[in-house]
Write a protein that holds these residues in place. Sequence first.
Motif, short mmCIF file in Angstrom:
data_model
loop_
_atom_site.label_atom_id
_atom_site.label_comp_id
_atom_site.label_asym_id
_atom_site.label_seq_id
_atom_site.Cartn_x
_atom_site.Cartn_y
_atom_site.Cartn_z
N THR A 44 0.85 -1.19 0.00
CA THR A 44 0.00 0.00 0.00
C THR A 44 0.89 1.25 0.00
O THR A 44 2.04 1.19 0.43
CB THR A 44 -0.92 0.02 1.23
N PRO A 45 0.38 2.40 -0.46
CA PRO A 45 1.22 3.60 -0.60
C PRO A 45 1.39 4.40 0.69
O PRO A 45 1.35 5.63 0.67
CB PRO A 45 0.46 4.42 -1.65
N ASP A 46 1.56 3.73 1.81
CA ASP A 46 1.72 4.42 3.08
C ASP A 46 2.63 3.64 4.02
O ASP A 46 2.95 2.49 3.78
CB ASP A 46 0.35 4.65 3.75
N VAL A 47 3.07 4.32 5.09
CA VAL A 47 3.80 3.69 6.19
C VAL A 47 2.93 3.85 7.42
O VAL A 47 2.52 4.97 7.75
CB VAL A 47 5.18 4.35 6.42
N LYS A 48 2.65 2.75 8.10
CA LYS A 48 1.80 2.80 9.29
C LYS A 48 2.67 2.68 10.54
O LYS A 48 3.60 1.88 10.59
CB LYS A 48 0.77 1.67 9.25
N VAL A 49 2.34 3.50 11.54
CA VAL A 49 3.13 3.57 12.77
C VAL A 49 2.20 3.36 13.97
O VAL A 49 1.13 3.98 14.06
CB VAL A 49 3.85 4.93 12.90
N TRP A 50 2.62 2.47 14.87
CA TRP A 50 1.89 2.19 16.11
C TRP A 50 2.76 2.52 17.31
O TRP A 50 3.99 2.44 17.24
CB TRP A 50 1.50 0.71 16.20
N GLU A 51 2.10 2.85 18.42
CA GLU A 51 2.82 3.03 19.68
C GLU A 51 2.54 1.82 20.57
O GLU A 51 1.39 1.40 20.73
CB GLU A 51 2.41 4.30 20.42
N VAL A 52 3.62 1.26 21.14
CA VAL A 52 3.51 0.14 22.08
C VAL A 52 3.53 0.75 23.48
O VAL A 52 4.55 1.30 23.92
CB VAL A 52 4.65 -0.86 21.90
N VAL B 221 5.07 1.41 -0.86
CA VAL B 221 6.29 1.86 -0.19
C VAL B 221 7.22 0.65 -0.03
O VAL B 221 6.82 -0.38 0.50
CB VAL B 221 5.98 2.48 1.18
N ARG B 222 8.45 0.79 -0.49
CA ARG B 222 9.38 -0.33 -0.51
C ARG B 222 10.22 -0.41 0.76
O ARG B 222 10.61 -1.49 1.19
CB ARG B 222 10.28 -0.24 -1.74
N SER B 223 10.51 0.75 1.37
CA SER B 223 11.31 0.74 2.59
C SER B 223 11.19 2.09 3.28
O SER B 223 10.71 3.07 2.69
CB SER B 223 12.78 0.44 2.28
N PHE B 224 11.64 2.15 4.55
CA PHE B 224 11.62 3.39 5.31
C PHE B 224 12.67 3.29 6.42
O PHE B 224 13.23 2.22 6.66
CB PHE B 224 10.23 3.65 5.92
N ALA B 225 12.92 4.41 7.09
CA ALA B 225 13.88 4.41 8.20
C ALA B 225 13.61 5.60 9.10
O ALA B 225 13.02 6.62 8.67
CB ALA B 225 15.32 4.44 7.68
N PHE B 226 14.07 5.48 10.36
CA PHE B 226 13.98 6.56 11.34
C PHE B 226 15.33 7.25 11.49
O PHE B 226 16.39 6.64 11.28
CB PHE B 226 13.60 6.00 12.72
N SER B 227 15.30 8.53 11.89
CA SER B 227 16.53 9.18 12.35
C SER B 227 16.82 8.69 13.77
O SER B 227 15.99 8.03 14.40
CB SER B 227 16.38 10.70 12.32
N ASN B 228 17.99 9.06 14.29
CA ASN B 228 18.40 8.53 15.58
C ASN B 228 17.50 9.00 16.73
O ASN B 228 17.33 8.29 17.72
CB ASN B 228 19.85 8.94 15.87
N ASP B 229 16.92 10.20 16.60
CA ASP B 229 16.04 10.71 17.65
C ASP B 229 14.57 10.43 17.38
O ASP B 229 13.69 10.91 18.12
CB ASP B 229 16.26 12.21 17.85
N SER B 230 14.29 9.68 16.32
CA SER B 230 12.92 9.30 15.93
C SER B 230 12.05 10.49 15.54
O SER B 230 10.83 10.34 15.40
CB SER B 230 12.22 8.52 17.07
N ARG B 231 12.66 11.67 15.33
CA ARG B 231 11.88 12.86 14.96
C ARG B 231 11.77 13.03 13.45
O ARG B 231 11.07 13.92 12.99
CB ARG B 231 12.51 14.09 15.59
N ARG B 232 12.49 12.24 12.70
CA ARG B 232 12.44 12.26 11.25
C ARG B 232 12.28 10.83 10.74
O ARG B 232 12.78 9.89 11.34
CB ARG B 232 13.71 12.88 10.64
N MET B 233 11.60 10.72 9.61
CA MET B 233 11.50 9.43 8.92
C MET B 233 11.68 9.68 7.42
O MET B 233 11.36 10.76 6.92
CB MET B 233 10.15 8.75 9.17
N ALA B 234 12.19 8.67 6.74
CA ALA B 234 12.33 8.73 5.28
C ALA B 234 11.67 7.50 4.69
O ALA B 234 11.67 6.42 5.31
CB ALA B 234 13.80 8.80 4.88
N SER B 235 11.13 7.64 3.49
CA SER B 235 10.47 6.52 2.82
C SER B 235 10.81 6.56 1.34
O SER B 235 11.10 7.63 0.78
CB SER B 235 8.95 6.58 3.01
N VAL B 236 10.78 5.40 0.69
CA VAL B 236 10.99 5.30 -0.75
C VAL B 236 9.92 4.39 -1.32
O VAL B 236 9.54 3.39 -0.71
CB VAL B 236 12.41 4.77 -1.07
#
Length: 445
Positions: free
Chosen positions: A249-257, A281-296
Amino acid sequence: MELSQIPEFMGLSVLLGLLALMATAAVARGWLRAEERSGRPACQKANGFPPDKSSGSKKQKQYQRIRKEKPQQHNFTHRLLAAALKSHSGNISCMDFSSNGKYLATCADDRTIRIWSTKDFLQREHRSMRANVELDHATLVRFSPDCRAFIVWLANGDTLRVFKMTKREDGGYTFTATPEDFPKKHKAPVIDIGIANTGKFIMTASSDTTVLIWSLKGQVLSTINTNQMNNTHAAVSPCGRFVASCGFTPDVKVWEVCFGKKGEFQEVVRAFELKGHSAAVRSFAFSNDSRRMASVSKDGSWKLWDTDVEYKKQQDPYLLRTGRFEEAAGTAPCRLALSPDAQVLALASGSSIHLYNTRRGEKEECFERVHGECITDLSFDITGRFLASCGDRAVRLFHNTPGHRAIVEEMQGHLKRASTDSTRQRLQQKLTQAQVILGGPSAED
């Protein structure tokens, strides 16, 4: 001797000669029968080697041909290549940097996990410690937050196994697998695993739509259905609060545990989504402080997001930058890594790596044919100094020169806006240090 006795003497000699021939023939027949019973050819000596040198040389040449048919290690050179780690005898599938920055763990199909010391990266020799995987091999590996253990996913066992690291007096480590592996719960192949930096849970994701949240003792705390048709990537955020996934699907889903004040598990709740791509979306990643994300995405674009939002107040992530990466639209495997400060985005397609400056959205470096096979993992170290990739039997480490350039640009901007002399002096010192590092790398494989 009289002439009359000569014929008798000759007859006796002939008779004795015939008897000797018969005896020799009998011994030869017995030797042949013995060779046949032993299953060894009659032309072969009892020690198993042929009696002549010609047949031996033929076997030696045949052995040499077999050795020549073994796959050769892929060679790669580049001015930004810092090191190549080459101890695995099989293809490396996954790697992970420890949270203290001291170690890099790699796993391969040679039934071993290697632990490398990061302080040796720029040395001539790269030492590693080996942990063996009995009767199986690991496809995924992750360090524990305290760096005293690591977990692996077993290819044949389809389960998690925990290895404890015990430091020896000589400075090395002993690796011991726990007596029992985690129970088998997934119904499809597992594609990603992770451990929360808080040490409160473990995540596993399979290629269907299932993400499992585990306790450290192997109890399933929650099951997430991503509804993304098929999961292609999943990860735990560096802050340890979130779990994210992407798929068809064309999105990244994020949950809080969520956990209580006493550390008890409470629930998993939907936090936010990254929406804006027009294809999977093929992949994604977080920055070290989790305040940024990137997706491709398969739509041929990458995006940088501001995820420092209050999702409980219905705030959505902000799109900061969009860039083009046409290779993501193809069929080759695609990997993504975001530098700890979110200044550099690394994208891998097939066996090549592309580095982008996220402030300007421009491509700054491209490494072609880094590995002999498709890249299986891509990651920055926790300092952002190096970018690591794996895909064949080697890990290749690159100087993060685009990251240093970004720091120089940022410092120059701050220096122009500085209002006091002390601030200017401090920024000038940092700028000088970054410029020195920027002019340093010149290593070759």
